[in-house]
Design a protein around this motif. Structure first.
Motif, PDB file in Angstrom:
ATOM      1  N   GLU A 119      65.725  38.331  64.473  1.00 39.44           N
ATOM      2  CA  GLU A 119      64.283  38.572  64.461  1.00 39.44           C
ATOM      3  C   GLU A 119      63.894  39.669  63.475  1.00 39.44           C
ATOM      4  O   GLU A 119      62.792  39.660  62.925  1.00 39.44           O
ATOM      5  N   ARG A 125      54.714  41.816  65.137  1.00 38.83           N
ATOM      6  CA  ARG A 125      55.528  41.448  66.306  1.00 38.83           C
ATOM      7  C   ARG A 125      55.517  42.546  67.357  1.00 38.83           C
ATOM      8  O   ARG A 125      55.421  42.258  68.569  1.00 38.83           O
ATOM      9  N   TYR A 126      55.611  43.804  66.925  1.00 35.58           N
ATOM     10  CA  TYR A 126      55.792  44.896  67.872  1.00 35.58           C
ATOM     11  C   TYR A 126      54.556  45.774  68.082  1.00 35.58           C
ATOM     12  O   TYR A 126      54.626  46.754  68.821  1.00 35.58           O
ATOM     13  N   ASP A 154      62.721  42.654  72.650  1.00 30.04           N
ATOM     14  CA  ASP A 154      63.085  41.262  72.374  1.00 30.04           C
ATOM     15  C   ASP A 154      63.741  40.603  73.581  1.00 30.04           C
ATOM     16  O   ASP A 154      63.667  39.381  73.752  1.00 30.04           O
TER      17      ASP A 154
END
Length: 533
Positions: free
Chosen positions: A188, A354-355, A374
C-alpha cells in the motif's frame, strides 16, 4: 510403482505441504487399524505453567478491583489504578498458598525495580487489560505492556545487547497475522510493487513461498538458498544475490524452518555490512519465532536495525498457539520511513489521502502506525489493536522469562526436550545424530532421504529411487504403509525427497518409532530395487 498411484502423487505435488499433509493423514487413518503418528505440525505438546497460573490468579484480583469501584447484581465497574500496587501485594500475601502468588509479587518487583515502572500504573493497566473492558489504547500497544515486551525482546532476540535507539512494537494476532499485515502495508505504501524482486531465504515455511506470486502482490521470488553441506548456512554466492538493486526486500525465518538453524555471526555481519554500504535501501523482514531455542541468539534486527522489521511469536516457546500472540518490531530510526518520504509526488499524494482521516499530518505518519491503520482498512483504525486480555497474557509470558534470567530453568527444559526427541529420532533411524552446535534449535529436522539412501545402499540404488518414484512418494508411503505422517521437505524449497520432522508435538518415544519407520521404508525400497534387477 503403479502408474495410477504415480499420477495421483503428481497431482498432489503442486499442493502446499500443509494441504498434502491432510491427504497423508487420510492415508494413515484408512490404511490400517493402528494409531497414526503425526509429526507434521509444529504445534508444541507442552505449555508453560507458571505464567498461566499467575495470569488466572491475577484475573481474580482484577475482578476484586472492579468490584471495589462498583458492585451491583451481576455487575462491576472498571478497575482503578490508584493504590492498586499495594493492594496487589496484599492480595499475594493473602493468597500465598495459591500457585502464581509468588510470581505476581516477583513480577511487581521486577516491573517497578528493573523496569522502573510506576507500580499503580502497571497494575492498573494490567488489571484493566485482563478484564478487557476497554478498546486497546493506544491501539498499537498498551504503553507499559510495550516496556515489558521490549525488555523481553532485548533479552531473547538481542542476547541482552540491543542496538541504540527505541524499537516501536505493534502487538498482533500471531506471527502469520504479522506477516500478512507487513506485506499489505509495504504494498500500500509503494515499498513493494508488482514486478519487484523479493529474495527469500530457502528452505522456508512453505506458505511464505506462496505469498509473492499472489495477485495481491505480483512479486518475483529470488531464492537465497542455504547449503545443507555447510550446515544450512548461506554460501557467499547466495548472499551476493542481495546486491542486485532490483531485489527490494529480503525475507527469512531465523532460525530456519525446517532446517532449524540460526544464522552464523559471519552471515549476520555480511548482511549488516551490505545494508550499511551498497544496499542501504534493502528491506529485511525476519521471522524469529524459534530464536528462544538457541542460546545467545541475535536477530538481524540487532545487527541491521535501520533496515529490519522483526516478527516474533510467543506461540512455540510457551506452548500458546491458541492465544495468537505476535509482535511486529521496528526501530524508530529506520530506512522505511525515509523511503516513504522520497516516493514520487503522485504516490505521496495518494498516501496523504489514504491516511488523512486518522492523522493531522498524514505525510509524517510512521510506517509502524500505518501498519496499525492498514490492519483495519484505515477507516476502522479506531478499533485496531490486539485484544487487551491477549496483551496481558503476553506480559505474563514475557515476565516469566525475565524473572528466570539467572538460571534459565524454563529455557533449559524447553531446549532439552526438543534435543531429547531429536536424538531419539536418529537413534530410531540407526545413525548418529548429526553433530550440531548451539546454532541448532532442533525444533524441526530435515532428513534428506536421497542422502540417506546413498549412505546406506549406494549411488546406484539412489539413481533408481530418483527415476522410479515421485519426490513425494516417500512421505506418501510412509503414511500409507507405516502410519507416520511427516511433511514433504521439497515443498519448503528443501531437498527433493526430504522429510520435515517436528520435534515439538509428540512424546519422546514416538520419535524413535518415526526413525524406525523411515529406516524400514528405505529398506522396503531396497527390496523393490533388488526385485527389479
Amino acid at each position: 510403482m503403479q502408474d495410477g498411484q504415480r499420477d495421483e502423487e503428481k497431482r498432489y505435488e503442486s499442493l502446499s505441504p500443509f494441504e498434502l499433509k491432510n491427504k497423508l493423514a487420510d492415508l494413515a487413518q484408512t490404511a490400517h487399524e493402528k494409531m497414526m503418528i503425526n509429526a507434521g505440525r509444529g504445534n508444541p505438546n507442552w505449555i508453560a505453567t507458571a505464567p498461566r497460573e499467575a495470569y488466572f490468579l491475577f484475573g481474580s484480583f482484577a475482578l476484586a478491583e472492579a468490584r471495589r469501584v462498583m458492585s451491583r447484581p451481576g455487575m462491576a465497574g472498571a478497575p482503578a489504578a490508584a493504590g492498586s500496587g499495594a493492594r496487589l501485594l496484599a492480595f499475594c500475601q493473602a493468597h500465598g498458598d495459591h500457585n502464581g502468588a509468588q510470581f505476581l509479587a516477583d513480577a511487581y518487583a521486577y516491573a517497578t525495580g528493573k523496569l522502573s515502572l510506576d507500580g499503580d500504573a502497571f497494575v492498573g493497566e494490567l488489571a484493566d487489560a485482563i478484564i478487557g473492558d476497554h478498546y486497546p489504547t493506544p491501539d498499537r500497544v498498551l504503553p507499559l505492556t510495550e516496556k515489558v515486551i521490549q525488555a523481553y525482546l532485548n533479552e531473547t532476540m538481542f542476547d541482552s545487547r540491543p542496538p541504540a535507539g527505541t524499537m516501536d512494537l505493534f502487538l498482533v494476532e500471531g506471527g502469520t497475522a504479522a506477516i500478512s499485515y507487513i506485506f499489505n502495508t509495504l504494498k500500500e505504501n509503494g515499498l513493494l510493487n508488482p514486478g519487484d524482486k523479493l529474495a527469500i531465504a530457502t528452505p522456508i515455511f512453505s506458505p511464505y513461498l506462496e505469498i509473492p506470486p499472489l495477485a495481491d502482490y505480483g512479486l518475483v521470488s529470488v531464492d537465497v538458498a542455504m547449503d545443507e553441506e555447510k550446515g544450512w548456512q548461506f554460501p557467499d554466492a547466495e548472499l551476493e544475490k542481495l546486491h542486485d538493486p532490483a531485489v527490494k526486500a529480503f525475507f527469512l525465518v531465523n532460525p530456519s524452518n525446517p532446517p532449524s538453524v540460526s544464522l552464523t555471526e559471519a552471515s549476520l555481519q555480511t548482511i549488516a555490512e551490505l545494508v550499511r554500504t551498497k544496499r542501504q535501501d534493502l528491506i529485511i523482514l525476519t521471522d524469529d519465532v524459534y530464536g528462544t531455542f538457541v542460546n545467545g541468539f541475535r536477530s538481524l534486527a540487532a545487527i541491521a536495525p535501520r533496515n529490519t522489521i522483526l516478527v516474533y511469536s510467543f506461540s512455540k516457546y510457551f506452548g500458546c498457539t491458541g492465544w495468537r500472540l505476535g509482535v511486529i518490531g521496528l526501530y524508530q530510526d529506520n530506512v522505511l520511513d525515509a523511503m516513504i518520504a522520497t516516493l514520487p509526488a503522485d504516490k505521496r499524494a495518494a498516501l496523504h489521502t489514504r491516511y488523512e482521516s486518522i492523522a493531522t499530518n498524514p505525510d509524517g505518519l510512521k510506517l509502524i502506525d500505518r501498519l496499525v491503520a492498514d490492519s483495519r482498512a484505515v477507516a476502522l483504525n479506531h478499533t485496531a489493536g490486539l485484544s487487551t486480555p491477549q496483551q496481558a497474557m503476553m506480559v505474563f509470558f514475557a515476565l516469566a522469562e525475565l524473572l528466570d534470567t539467572e538460571f534459565h530453568l524454563y529455557k533449559q527444559e524447553a531446549q532439552g526436550l526438543v534435543k531429547e526427541r531429536y536424538e531419539a529420532l536418529f537413534d530410531g533411524i540407526g545413525i548418529p545424530a548429526p553433530d550440531t552446535d548451539d546454532s541448532f534449535a532442533r525444533y524441526y529436522t530435515t532428513i534428506d532421504i536421497h542422502k540417506l539412501a546413498v549412505a546406506r545402499y549406494g549411488q546406484d540404488f539412489d539413481d533408481w529411487l530418483r527415476d522410479a518414484h515421485e519426490p513425494i512418494d516417500f512421505v506418501w508411503r510412509l503414511a500409507a504403509d507405516k502410519d507416520v505422517v511427516l511433511m514433504d521437505g521439497g515443498g519448503f524449497a528443501g531437498p527433493t525427497m526430504s522429510v520435515r520432522v517436528s520435534q515439538a508435538n509428540l512424546d519422546t518415544p514416538e520419535y524413535g518409532k518415526i526413525g524406525k519407520a523411515i529406516s524400514e521404508l528405505l529398506a522396503d525400497y531396497k527390496a523393490e530395487w533388488d526385485a527389479s534387477r
